[in-house]
Motif scaffolding. Structure first.
Motif, PDB file in Angstrom:
ATOM      1  N   ARG A   8       0.791  -1.441   0.273  1.00  0.00           N
ATOM      2  CA  ARG A   8      -0.050   0.076  -0.396  1.00  0.00           C
ATOM      3  C   ARG A   8       1.140   1.007  -0.225  1.00  0.00           C
ATOM      4  O   ARG A   8       2.003   1.705   0.373  1.00  0.00           O
ATOM      5  N   SER A   9       0.130   1.852  -0.589  1.00  0.00           N
ATOM      6  CA  SER A   9       1.339   3.588  -0.457  1.00  0.00           C
ATOM      7  C   SER A   9       0.972   4.453   0.358  1.00  0.00           C
ATOM      8  O   SER A   9      -0.798   4.401   1.072  1.00  0.00           O
ATOM      9  N   LEU A  10       1.863   4.949   1.510  1.00  0.00           N
ATOM     10  CA  LEU A  10       1.615   5.860   2.653  1.00  0.00           C
ATOM     11  C   LEU A  10       2.002   6.595   2.491  1.00  0.00           C
ATOM     12  O   LEU A  10       3.432   7.276   2.164  1.00  0.00           O
ATOM     13  N   ALA A  11       1.417   7.723   3.095  1.00  0.00           N
ATOM     14  CA  ALA A  11       2.216   9.108   2.859  1.00  0.00           C
ATOM     15  C   ALA A  11       1.835   9.530   4.698  1.00  0.00           C
ATOM     16  O   ALA A  11       1.599   8.916   4.738  1.00  0.00           O
ATOM     17  N   ARG A  12       3.267  10.477   4.592  1.00  0.00           N
ATOM     18  CA  ARG A  12       3.554  10.631   5.805  1.00  0.00           C
ATOM     19  C   ARG A  12       2.153  12.420   6.780  1.00  0.00           C
ATOM     20  O   ARG A  12       2.259  12.934   5.977  1.00  0.00           O
TER      21      ARG A  12
END
Length: 201
Positions: A8-12
């Motif tokens: 999955r793509s995670l953002a801060r």
């Protein structure tokens, strides 16, 4: 979630919170400066004094809004699996700003136009929101340093607010993961030749 969360793509979280801070701050100050050159209906002195009061109020509101929700999600966060993709700081900030570019584009002329009534007031209010969001990002950075874990959110959940109802939880990595330091600031460049740290550690 956790280690079985898959690719999955995670953002801060801190980067998303910090993304609007600079545009709102600089556009707000510019609008206030232009407005201060106009006499307005209330006069410059009253307009700027009202703007200073709104600056403090909007900064405090932006800083305190949903802090309990952020803290709860941070306490309940689980460790990210190794298959996750960590979105770059610049991509996260650019995505947020592009999704709201028309809102930002309209907010600036509206703040300038409002100076015809109260010079500088709306511009200082905008700048206050930017300052409050920057302070909130620093507060998140303090949480990350104390727990020695960076906070991440799935990108599809963070299209609204990184602490909205659509966000079901945060994931964490070690402090060395990604290209943003605790609090979402740009990480200092590593010396050339230094081995990169695994993104999900």
């Amino acid at each position: 979630m956790g280690r079985g969360s898959g690719s999955r793509s995670l953002a801060r979280v801190a980067v998303i919170v910090r993304a609007p801070a600079a545009p709102l701050w600089w556009l707000g100050l510019l609008a206030a400066g232009i407005g201060a050159a106009l006499p307005g209906l209330t006069g410059r002195r009253i307009g700027l004094l009202a703007g200073a009061a709104l600056f403090l109020a909007t900064a405090a509101t932006a800083f305190t809004a949903r802090r309990k929700r952020y803290a709860h999600l941070a306490r309940a966060a689980s460790r990210a699996g190794k298959a996750v993709f960590l979105q770059d700081r610049a991509v996260t900030a650019r995505t947020w700003r592009q999704a709201r570019r028309w809102w930002l584009a309209l907010a600036f002329p509206a703040a300038v136009a409002s100076s015809l009534a109260a010079p500088g007031t709306a511009g200082l209010a905008m700048a206050g929101v930017g300052a409050g969001l920057w302070a909130k990002a620093q507060w998140l950075g303090g949480l990350e340093r104390r727990t020695e874990a960076l906070l991440w959110v799935r990108t599809e959940w963070a299209k609204g607010s990184p602490a909205g109802r659509q966000v079901h939880g945060y994931l964490t990595t070690g402090l060395a993961a990604g290209d943003a330091a605790p609090g979402g600031a740009r990480r200092p460049r590593r010396p050339v030749g230094r081995a990169a740290v695994s993104a999900a550690r």
